[in-house]
Design a protein around this motif. Structure first.
Motif, PDB file in Angstrom:
ATOM      1  N   GLY A   1       0.801  -1.209   0.000  1.00 30.72           N
ATOM      2  CA  GLY A   1       0.000   0.000   0.000  1.00 30.72           C
ATOM      3  C   GLY A   1       0.839   1.266   0.000  1.00 30.72           C
ATOM      4  O   GLY A   1       0.402   2.308  -0.457  1.00 30.72           O
ATOM      5  N   GLY A   2       2.053   1.181   0.525  1.00 28.67           N
ATOM      6  CA  GLY A   2       2.949   2.328   0.502  1.00 28.67           C
ATOM      7  C   GLY A   2       2.743   3.302   1.639  1.00 28.67           C
ATOM      8  O   GLY A   2       3.195   4.446   1.564  1.00 28.67           O
ATOM      9  N   LEU A   3       2.064   2.854   2.719  1.00 25.39           N
ATOM     10  CA  LEU A   3       1.862   3.730   3.870  1.00 25.39           C
ATOM     11  C   LEU A   3       3.097   3.681   4.763  1.00 25.39           C
ATOM     12  O   LEU A   3       3.514   2.612   5.203  1.00 25.39           O
ATOM     13  N   VAL A   4       3.679   4.841   5.028  1.00 27.77           N
ATOM     14  CA  VAL A   4       4.862   4.952   5.884  1.00 27.77           C
ATOM     15  C   VAL A   4       4.441   5.683   7.151  1.00 27.77           C
ATOM     16  O   VAL A   4       3.999   6.832   7.096  1.00 27.77           O
ATOM     17  N   THR A   5       4.555   5.014   8.271  1.00 26.88           N
ATOM     18  CA  THR A   5       4.103   5.567   9.544  1.00 26.88           C
ATOM     19  C   THR A   5       5.244   6.254  10.284  1.00 26.88           C
ATOM     20  O   THR A   5       6.421   6.135   9.929  1.00 26.88           O
ATOM     21  N   GLY A   6       4.866   6.958  11.356  1.00 22.34           N
ATOM     22  CA  GLY A   6       5.889   7.542  12.210  1.00 22.34           C
ATOM     23  C   GLY A   6       6.796   6.488  12.804  1.00 22.34           C
ATOM     24  O   GLY A   6       8.001   6.709  12.978  1.00 22.34           O
ATOM     25  N   ARG A   7       6.238   5.320  13.106  1.00 20.50           N
ATOM     26  CA  ARG A   7       7.044   4.210  13.607  1.00 20.50           C
ATOM     27  C   ARG A   7       8.110   3.818  12.586  1.00 20.50           C
ATOM     28  O   ARG A   7       9.266   3.568  12.923  1.00 20.50           O
ATOM     29  N   ALA A   8       7.730   3.769  11.315  1.00 21.47           N
ATOM     30  CA  ALA A   8       8.670   3.401  10.255  1.00 21.47           C
ATOM     31  C   ALA A   8       9.757   4.456  10.085  1.00 21.47           C
ATOM     32  O   ALA A   8      10.939   4.128   9.888  1.00 21.47           O
ATOM     33  N   LEU A   9       9.377   5.727  10.156  1.00 23.83           N
ATOM     34  CA  LEU A   9      10.370   6.791   9.991  1.00 23.83           C
ATOM     35  C   LEU A   9      11.401   6.747  11.110  1.00 23.83           C
ATOM     36  O   LEU A   9      12.588   6.990  10.886  1.00 23.83           O
TER      37      LEU A   9
ATOM     38  N   LEU B   1      -0.216   3.637  14.914  1.00 22.67           N
ATOM     39  CA  LEU B   1       0.606   3.661  13.703  1.00 22.67           C
ATOM     40  C   LEU B   1       1.871   4.490  13.913  1.00 22.67           C
ATOM     41  O   LEU B   1       2.929   4.174  13.369  1.00 22.67           O
ATOM     42  N   ALA B   2       1.745   5.547  14.694  1.00 24.98           N
ATOM     43  CA  ALA B   2       2.894   6.414  14.938  1.00 24.98           C
ATOM     44  C   ALA B   2       3.852   5.823  15.963  1.00 24.98           C
ATOM     45  O   ALA B   2       4.948   6.358  16.163  1.00 24.98           O
ATOM     46  N   GLY B   3       3.448   4.726  16.622  1.00 20.67           N
ATOM     47  CA  GLY B   3       4.296   4.135  17.647  1.00 20.67           C
ATOM     48  C   GLY B   3       4.232   4.867  18.967  1.00 20.67           C
ATOM     49  O   GLY B   3       5.089   4.684  19.829  1.00 20.67           O
ATOM     50  N   GLU B   4       3.180   5.690  19.161  1.00 24.55           N
ATOM     51  CA  GLU B   4       3.052   6.465  20.390  1.00 24.55           C
ATOM     52  C   GLU B   4       2.218   5.748  21.448  1.00 24.55           C
ATOM     53  O   GLU B   4       2.115   6.214  22.576  1.00 24.55           O
ATOM     54  N   VAL B   5       1.577   4.651  21.090  1.00 21.78           N
ATOM     55  CA  VAL B   5       0.856   3.809  22.040  1.00 21.78           C
ATOM     56  C   VAL B   5       1.072   2.359  21.612  1.00 21.78           C
ATOM     57  O   VAL B   5       1.291   2.094  20.427  1.00 21.78           O
TER      58      VAL B   5
ATOM     59  N   ILE C   1       6.516  -2.383   7.014  1.00 15.83           N
ATOM     60  CA  ILE C   1       7.750  -1.662   6.706  1.00 15.83           C
ATOM     61  C   ILE C   1       8.513  -1.303   7.976  1.00 15.83           C
ATOM     62  O   ILE C   1       9.731  -1.480   8.060  1.00 15.83           O
ATOM     63  N   ALA C   2       7.797  -0.804   8.998  1.00 18.03           N
ATOM     64  CA  ALA C   2       8.478  -0.406  10.231  1.00 18.03           C
ATOM     65  C   ALA C   2       9.179  -1.592  10.878  1.00 18.03           C
ATOM     66  O   ALA C   2      10.339  -1.502  11.299  1.00 18.03           O
ATOM     67  N   HIS C   3       8.477  -2.721  10.963  1.00 15.25           N
ATOM     68  CA  HIS C   3       9.073  -3.907  11.598  1.00 15.25           C
ATOM     69  C   HIS C   3      10.218  -4.467  10.758  1.00 15.25           C
ATOM     70  O   HIS C   3      11.183  -5.018  11.296  1.00 15.25           O
ATOM     71  N   ALA C   4      10.109  -4.335   9.431  1.00 16.56           N
ATOM     72  CA  ALA C   4      11.201  -4.794   8.569  1.00 16.56           C
ATOM     73  C   ALA C   4      12.457  -3.981   8.822  1.00 16.56           C
ATOM     74  O   ALA C   4      13.557  -4.529   9.000  1.00 16.56           O
TER      75      ALA C   4
ATOM     76  N   PRO D   1      14.746  11.271   1.501  1.00 16.75           N
ATOM     77  CA  PRO D   1      14.583  12.416   0.598  1.00 16.75           C
ATOM     78  C   PRO D   1      13.117  12.834   0.539  1.00 16.75           C
ATOM     79  O   PRO D   1      12.213  11.996   0.524  1.00 16.75           O
ATOM     80  N   ALA D   2      12.891  14.133   0.506  1.00 18.87           N
ATOM     81  CA  ALA D   2      11.522  14.659   0.547  1.00 18.87           C
ATOM     82  C   ALA D   2      10.682  14.153  -0.612  1.00 18.87           C
ATOM     83  O   ALA D   2       9.464  13.981  -0.465  1.00 18.87           O
ATOM     84  N   ASP D   3      11.311  13.893  -1.771  1.00 14.32           N
ATOM     85  CA  ASP D   3      10.517  13.484  -2.936  1.00 14.32           C
ATOM     86  C   ASP D   3      10.028  12.035  -2.848  1.00 14.32           C
ATOM     87  O   ASP D   3       9.268  11.585  -3.710  1.00 14.32           O
ATOM     88  N   LEU D   4      10.439  11.302  -1.808  1.00 11.87           N
ATOM     89  CA  LEU D   4       9.959   9.930  -1.639  1.00 11.87           C
ATOM     90  C   LEU D   4       8.708   9.844  -0.771  1.00 11.87           C
ATOM     91  O   LEU D   4       8.100   8.778  -0.670  1.00 11.87           O
ATOM     92  N   LEU D   5       8.337  10.952  -0.122  1.00  8.68           N
ATOM     93  CA  LEU D   5       7.236  10.923   0.825  1.00  8.68           C
ATOM     94  C   LEU D   5       6.183  11.969   0.488  1.00  8.68           C
ATOM     95  O   LEU D   5       6.512  13.083   0.075  1.00  8.68           O
TER      96      LEU D   5
END
Length: 374
Positions: free
Chosen positions: A46-54, A349-353, A271-274, A62-66
């Motif tokens: 799906g291509g969703l990148v979460t705060g946890r992944a970042l 998703l952000a890894g805050e909880v 993605i984050a866990h990978a 790079p800004a052009d990837l997000l």
């Protein structure tokens, strides 16, 4: 001629493998990075990148990837459940660009490029490529996805067909409607998604394979709910939804990312866990080799990965409350009526909880709803 010797052979150059190769190469290890594909390559996601992944990346992209998104809409078979705004942002990317970038970083750090060469054989300390090349190393990391050749070598099969997930996905043309949508009702023990990006619109459905023998029909029904003109090719892929390995490897062979079953069984995030598992595996290898004890790499890695495994086990415990026939409807009603639940989803998703907190909350809230017949 003897096979070239490395400190680590990484099989799979996606996020887990490239993260591991980058970390190990930067520490001065000689790393061979193997993948059957040449990059850039298309990858179902799906291509969703979460705060946890970042955070797991440990460095900026790079800004052009997000592409940043500050809202997420939820549905139950097309019926609105509400929209989240004001919570932690999420980002969209394409695996075509993201994976190629991560691979390039690993190679720039010194990992040696063996992409485009499928694995033909495995043995402890030895990897045979289909082109005839042979690679030797005291440690091997399998980051080669859900159909992992390393997992098959170690355990006889990569996953259990009774518990694996499956997804179908298309890339539709870009849309003026740039919203992110998650639909809980379009697949059994799963969901649908529509993630609109600047260059395309990713639409898919996924859930437990055993409960969705008609996944093509479910995708068609979901597409009928959406405005997008979908003439794109349908792609399918297994997902290790909760197919969690208690020990991420055996002996001197380690597993990371999807190969280790590190996909969230509720949100589908992988993605984050990978990325995190790739870094942790590399750090375990670095420490084990520095100590002159390569056999200690797997125990070191397992200890470092334990909090992630525990969180995913908690998610498996919660999954019936979200998706089962009895509780799923109650969950969706509660989700529709509660702004707090929606925000907790974004915080997750952000890894805050973490799931432990959600499990404690659900342990008393949902039984009350069941007693009330709601």
């Amino acid at each position: 001629m003897s096979a070239p010797r490395y400190d680590l052979v990484v099989i799979g150059a996606g996020p887990a493998g490239s993260a591991a190769a980058l970390c190990a190469a930067r520490a001065g290890l000689r790393v061979a990075l193997v993948d059957k594909a040449r990059f850039p390559r298309v990858k179902l996601c799906g291509g969703l990148v979460t705060g946890r992944a970042l955070r797991a990346l440990r460095q900026p992209l790079p800004a052009d990837l997000l592409e940043r998104r500050d809202s997420l809409s939820f549905f139950d078979r097309g019926a609105p459940l509400g929209q989240i705004t004001g919570g932690p942002p999420v980002y969209l990317t394409t695996r075509l660009g993201l994976d190629a970038h991560l691979l390039a970083q690993a190679l720039q750090a010194g990992a040696e490029d063996f992409t485009g060469h499928p694995v033909a054989g495995l043995a402890p300390g030895f990897v045979q490529l289909r082109n005839g090349a042979a690679l030797r190393a005291p440690l091997i990391l399998g980051a080669d996805g859900v159909n992992s050749a390393v997992a098959r070598h170690l355990f006889g099969r990569a996953f259990d067909p009774a518990t694996i997930g499956f997804a179908l996905e298309i890339e539709a043309p870009p849309s003026e409607d740039q919203s992110l949508q998650v639909d809980f009702g379009v697949a059994a023990w799963g969901y649908g998604w529509r993630f609109a990006k600047s260059g395309s619109t990713t639409i898919g459905v996924g859930g437990l394979q055993a409960r969705n023998p008609d996944m093509k029909a479910r995708l068609a029904a979901y597409l009928a709910l959406l405005p997008d003109q979908a003439g794109a090719r349908v792609m399918g892929h297994h997902l290790p939804f909760g197919e969690l390995r208690r020990v991420p490897g055996h002996g001197r062979m380690l597993l990371a990312g999807d190969a280790a079953g590190l996909v969230d069984p509720i949100t589908g995030e992988g993605i984050a866990h990978a990325l995190l598992s790739g870094h942790l595996a590399a750090e375990a290898v670095i420490a084990a080799l520095a100590a002159g004890r390569p056999d200690s790499a797997l125990p070191r890695y397992a200890r470092a990965l334990a909090p992630t495994l525990r969180a995913l086990r908690h998610a498996r415990m919660l999954r019936p409350l979200v998706f089962s026939d009895r509780c799923g409807g109650l969950f969706r009603q509660a989700f529709r009526d509660s702004a707090t639940m929606k925000l907790r989803y974004m915080d997750l998703l952000a890894g805050e909880v973490d799931y432990a907190a959600l499990l404690r909350r659900a342990a008393w809230r949902l039984p009350l709803r069941l007693l009330r017949g709601r």
